[in-house]
Motif scaffolding. Structure first.
Motif, short mmCIF file in Angstrom:
data_model
loop_
_atom_site.label_atom_id
_atom_site.label_comp_id
_atom_site.label_asym_id
_atom_site.label_seq_id
_atom_site.Cartn_x
_atom_site.Cartn_y
_atom_site.Cartn_z
N LYS A 31 28.24 31.99 -36.07
CA LYS A 31 27.95 32.25 -34.80
C LYS A 31 27.24 33.56 -34.51
O LYS A 31 26.13 33.61 -33.96
CB LYS A 31 28.92 32.09 -33.40
N TYR A 55 35.65 22.33 -33.43
CA TYR A 55 34.13 22.86 -33.36
C TYR A 55 33.41 21.90 -32.58
O TYR A 55 32.16 21.95 -32.73
CB TYR A 55 33.83 23.09 -34.83
N ASN A 58 30.32 22.99 -30.31
CA ASN A 58 29.55 24.17 -31.09
C ASN A 58 28.00 23.82 -30.93
O ASN A 58 27.63 22.56 -31.34
CB ASN A 58 29.85 24.54 -32.62
#
Length: 169
Positions: A31, A55, A58
């Motif tokens: 990230k 996740y 994301n």
């Protein structure tokens, strides 16, 4: 820049907090760099529920693609296929729609020609059932590709090393 992981980030489905904390650290690092790592679940990663699901939201970092299709900026699709058996994988190939030669398939499983023989599915079993032009495979910890006609299939190499003698490609 994007990264594709074809499974087995961790070395065991039943992981304690430390490996998961390291995975979260990797996610945060990706990230920070603004990178995406598209990942399918490998046999070492299988759990119920799959740990990759943590996740799921994301936009950058680790992005699970188990049985999902993601359109990449160049217009091709990245298609993650997660199955528990090779027979189930072959059925899924025959059911796929709206895929083409510019798409990239990702599956975590062994292929006969890369295993040195045995009762595994073959390259032809896959390529004859799918118009997808590039298959990135996991499970076999090697770095090797085969091109037949206008299609390529192969193993980009492992991200986990389970044997001290493995080549760290």
């Amino acid at each position: 820049m994007d990264v594709v992981n074809s499974g087995d980030i961790l070395d065991s489905a039943k992981n304690g907090s430390y490996p998961i904390a390291l995975l979260d650290k990797l996610d945060n690092h990706l990230k920070h760099l603004g990178m995406r790592m598209f990942s399918v679940t490998g046999n070492h990663d299988m759990d119920d529920p799959p740990w990759l699901d943590r996740y799921i939201e994301n936009r950058i970092g680790i992005i699970p693609i188990d049985n999902r299709r993601v359109q990449l900026p160049n217009g091709c699709n990245l298609i993650g296929v997660t199955t528990k058996t090779p027979a189930e994988f072959l059925i899924r190939l025959e059911e796929m729609q709206d895929v083409g030669p510019n798409d990239i398939g990702v599956w975590h499983g062994p292929i006969k020609e890369f295993m040195g023989g045995g009762k595994y599915i073959s390259i032809d079993d896959i390529l004859s059932r799918s118009p997808i032009g590039l298959w990135l495979m996991g499970d076999v910890h090697i770095h090797r590709y085969v091109t037949i006609g206008d299609k390529t299939i192969g193993y980009p190499g492992p991200v986990d090393m389970t044997d001290i003698n493995e080549d760290p490609v």
